[in-house]
Design a protein around this motif. Structure first.
Motif, short mmCIF file in Angstrom:
data_model
loop_
_atom_site.label_atom_id
_atom_site.label_comp_id
_atom_site.label_asym_id
_atom_site.label_seq_id
_atom_site.Cartn_x
_atom_site.Cartn_y
_atom_site.Cartn_z
N ILE A 80 -3.73 -1.19 0.67
CA ILE A 80 -2.64 -0.58 -0.10
C ILE A 80 -2.25 0.79 0.46
CG2 ILE A 80 -1.92 0.27 -2.36
CD1 ILE A 80 -2.09 -2.80 -2.04
N SER A 84 1.54 1.71 1.70
CA SER A 84 2.27 2.83 1.10
C SER A 84 2.70 3.83 2.15
CB SER A 84 1.38 3.51 0.05
OG SER A 84 1.02 2.61 -0.97
N TRP A 87 5.68 2.37 4.18
CA TRP A 87 6.93 2.40 3.40
C TRP A 87 7.41 3.84 3.22
CZ3 TRP A 87 10.35 -1.20 2.02
CH2 TRP A 87 11.33 -0.84 1.09
N TYR A 95 5.91 -2.32 7.98
CA TYR A 95 5.46 -2.63 6.62
C TYR A 95 5.52 -4.13 6.35
CZ TYR A 95 5.96 -3.25 1.56
OH TYR A 95 5.85 -3.70 0.26
N ASP A 158 0.66 -4.80 -6.18
CA ASP A 158 0.08 -3.62 -5.52
C ASP A 158 0.60 -3.40 -4.12
OD1 ASP A 158 -1.38 -3.71 -7.83
OD2 ASP A 158 -3.29 -3.23 -6.88
N PRO A 163 3.93 0.53 -4.12
CA PRO A 163 4.32 1.42 -3.00
C PRO A 163 5.81 1.78 -2.99
CG PRO A 163 2.90 -0.34 -2.21
CD PRO A 163 3.26 -0.68 -3.62
N THR A 164 6.67 0.89 -3.49
CA THR A 164 8.11 1.15 -3.47
C THR A 164 8.59 1.82 -4.77
OG1 THR A 164 8.56 -1.09 -4.29
CG2 THR A 164 8.54 -0.76 -1.90
#
Length: 291
Positions: A80, A84, A87, A95, A158, A163-164
């Motif tokens: 994760i 993240s 991104w 990504y 997740d 992340p977005t």
């Protein structure tokens, strides 16, 4: 802390903008609360509508399911931060490539795990809980099916939504899944007991998976990342046959389980290599390079 000081300046701050982070924190906090309600609602409702023995049966299958689920999810959790970071730096191509690899890699591990646990569910229950909990086998097998939906839902939750910065959609998904779980539990438990509680989890996990995929569709399209793993399909079929033969001809729960796991892992790996699965080829190429 000592290592971090070489890269960043760490100091205490007593004045900072709460509003900048509070909304996201509260959304994630609410999601966490909803997950706890969702996870424990089945056992709670079973306690209201059935006896303690039924609760014990479901607790056994639920704990085994949770152990396997968390073991698979551990593969995802460590990736994760990387997703993240990519991104956050607007490295969208990298990504999506990493997400695709994680998704397909988890599928290759998840499907044989699910199939193997279904086939060996009787031995696993007997080893962990004993003969008096043998009725937990059916609910464990239902939860094995929920494992697929749960892991895929977790990947998109997740790996994409968080992340977005789409935490609100993750919250919506969790709340709706929790409501479905509770409703299905009340409607079905009276008739089917612990199996109904497991079925309610399957329904909720499937709904969460569909919602998370839907809310991620403009970033990650399922059809673009899903690969055809013929080796994995054949390998899972062989696992079913091997476990059935082990169950029939080898006595002793521990011995039969160990033999089934060893043989299944070996044959599954061989199938991936024979059918030249991309992940197995990458692994073999790295071994050749190191030599």
């Amino acid at each position: 802390y000592i290592r971090a000081r070489k890269m960043v300046h760490i100091r205490f701050r007593f004045r900072f903008d709460w509003n900048k982070h509070l909304k996201s924190i509260m959304i994630l906090f609410a999601s966490s609360i909803a997950i706890q309600i969702y996870v424990n609602s089945g056992i709670t409702i079973l306690g209201f509508m059935k006896d303690t023995y039924t609760v014990g049966l479901y607790s056994v299958s639920s704990k085994i399911y949770t152990i396997v689920k968390n073991g698979l999810a551990a593969i995802l959790i460590v990736t994760i931060p990387r997703l993240s970071m990519l991104w956050g730096k607007n490295l969208v191509r990298e990504y999506k490539t990493l997400f695709k690899d994680i998704f397909n890699g988890l599928l290759l591990v998840m499907f044989p795990s699910m199939v193997g646990l279904i086939m060996l569910s009787k031995q696993v229950v007997l080893i962990i809980s004993g003969e008096e909990y043998i009725s937990a086998v059916s609910s464990l097998r239902i939860l094995c099916l929920a494992l697929i939906c749960s892991i895929i839902s977790w990947i998109f939750n997740d790996g994409v939504l968080i992340p977005t910065k789409r935490e609100k959609y993750a919250l919506y998904s969790t709340i709706i899944s929790a409501i479905l779980n509770i409703i299905a539990s009340f409607l079905l438990i009276g008739r089917w007991g612990q199996d109904a509680a497991a079925l309610a989890v399957l329904i909720a996990e499937a709904a969460g998976m569909i919602m998370n995929i839907y809310w991620s569709r403009d970033i990650i399209k399922l059809k673009d990342i899903l690969e055809t793993h013929f080796g994995a399909i054949i390998g899972c079929i062989i696992i079913i046959v091997e476990c059935a033969l082990v169950n029939r001809y080898i006595s002793g729960n521990i011995i039969s389980t160990i033999v089934a796991i060893i043989v299944s892992v070996l044959t599954y790996t061989i199938m991936l290599i024979i059918f030249k699965d991309r992940f197995s080829q990458t692994f073999l190429n790295r071994l050749k390079f190191r030599q």
